[in-house]
Design a protein around this motif. Structure first.
Motif, mmCIF file in Angstrom:
data_model
loop_
_atom_site.group_PDB
_atom_site.id
_atom_site.type_symbol
_atom_site.label_atom_id
_atom_site.label_comp_id
_atom_site.label_asym_id
_atom_site.label_seq_id
_atom_site.Cartn_x
_atom_site.Cartn_y
_atom_site.Cartn_z
ATOM 1 N N VAL A 36 26.929 64.113 29.756
ATOM 2 C CA VAL A 36 28.228 63.075 30.324
ATOM 3 C C VAL A 36 29.654 62.828 29.816
ATOM 4 C CG1 VAL A 36 28.242 60.763 31.514
ATOM 5 C CG2 VAL A 36 26.721 62.154 31.679
ATOM 6 N N ASN A 37 30.933 62.457 30.203
ATOM 7 C CA ASN A 37 31.716 62.700 29.205
ATOM 8 C C ASN A 37 32.973 61.139 30.215
ATOM 9 O OD1 ASN A 37 31.727 64.500 27.812
ATOM 10 N ND2 ASN A 37 31.957 66.183 28.665
ATOM 11 N N THR A 38 33.187 60.315 29.323
ATOM 12 C CA THR A 38 33.792 59.380 29.771
ATOM 13 C C THR A 38 35.560 59.880 28.821
ATOM 14 O OG1 THR A 38 33.673 57.597 28.718
ATOM 15 C CG2 THR A 38 32.117 58.265 30.422
ATOM 16 N N GLU A 47 37.758 57.225 33.396
ATOM 17 C CA GLU A 47 37.565 59.133 34.304
ATOM 18 C C GLU A 47 36.076 59.212 33.554
ATOM 19 O OE1 GLU A 47 39.169 63.247 34.613
ATOM 20 O OE2 GLU A 47 38.866 63.355 33.120
ATOM 21 N N VAL A 48 35.358 59.496 35.111
ATOM 22 C CA VAL A 48 33.717 60.640 34.616
ATOM 23 C C VAL A 48 33.017 61.793 34.681
ATOM 24 C CG1 VAL A 48 31.416 59.466 34.829
ATOM 25 C CG2 VAL A 48 33.107 57.872 34.739
ATOM 26 N N THR A 49 32.940 62.747 33.838
ATOM 27 C CA THR A 49 32.644 63.732 34.479
ATOM 28 C C THR A 49 31.645 63.929 33.842
ATOM 29 O OG1 THR A 49 35.205 64.596 33.198
ATOM 30 C CG2 THR A 49 33.508 66.382 34.119
ATOM 31 N N ILE A 50 30.705 64.403 34.943
ATOM 32 C CA ILE A 50 29.254 64.504 34.753
ATOM 33 C C ILE A 50 29.312 66.127 35.803
ATOM 34 C CG2 ILE A 50 27.037 64.125 36.413
ATOM 35 C CD1 ILE A 50 27.798 61.701 36.951
ATOM 36 N N GLN A 51 28.397 66.737 34.039
ATOM 37 C CA GLN A 51 28.357 68.056 33.903
ATOM 38 C C GLN A 51 26.760 68.876 34.475
ATOM 39 O OE1 GLN A 51 30.929 71.084 33.839
ATOM 40 N NE2 GLN A 51 29.631 72.461 34.435
ATOM 41 N N ARG A 57 33.874 64.738 39.079
ATOM 42 C CA ARG A 57 34.411 64.107 37.956
ATOM 43 C C ARG A 57 34.374 62.556 39.247
ATOM 44 N NH1 ARG A 57 40.089 63.734 38.955
ATOM 45 N NH2 ARG A 57 41.400 62.777 37.251
ATOM 46 N N PHE A 58 35.084 62.168 38.886
ATOM 47 C CA PHE A 58 35.401 60.353 39.084
ATOM 48 C C PHE A 58 35.896 59.415 38.718
ATOM 49 C CE2 PHE A 58 30.441 62.145 40.048
ATOM 50 C CZ PHE A 58 30.597 61.710 41.360
ATOM 51 N N ILE A 59 36.540 58.922 39.355
ATOM 52 C CA ILE A 59 37.479 57.908 38.529
ATOM 53 C C ILE A 59 37.230 56.363 39.550
ATOM 54 C CG2 ILE A 59 40.069 56.517 39.121
ATOM 55 C CD1 ILE A 59 39.283 59.966 37.487
#
Length: 69
Positions: A36-38, A47-51, A57-59
Motif C-alpha cells: 500500500v502506497n500513498t 492517491e492510494v495505490t494497493i498492489q 488506484r484511488f483518489i
C-alpha cells in the motif's frame, strides 16, 4: 452525487479493496505480496495505490488531522 459523497465513496472503496486483498492472501494456497502506497496530491487529496497481483488506484480527500500517528 455531490463531490463530498463521491470522495467518501472512494475512501470506502479503497478500504474494501485493502480488506479484500488481505483476505485473498490469507486464503491463497501459497505466498503473496500486499503493498500500500500513498502520495499527497494537490487540492488536499491523496492517491492510494494497493498492489496485490493487480494495481488498484484511488483518489481520496485528506482529512484535516495533524500528527503522524
Amino acid at each position: 452525487m455531490n463531490s463530498i459523497t463521491q470522495h467518501e465513496d472512494e475512501e470506502e472503496k479503497a478500504k474494501a479493496r485493502l480488506l479484500a486483498s488481505f483476505d485473498y492472501l490469507l486464503n491463497h494456497n501459497g505466498s503473496g505480496h500486499l503493498e500500500v502506497n500513498t502520495k499527497i496530491l494537490k487540492r488536499g487529496q491523496k492517491e492510494v495505490t494497493i498492489q496485490c497481483s493487480r494495481c488498484h488506484r484511488f483518489i481520496v480527500d485528506m482529512k484535516d488531522e495533524q500528527g503522524g500517528n
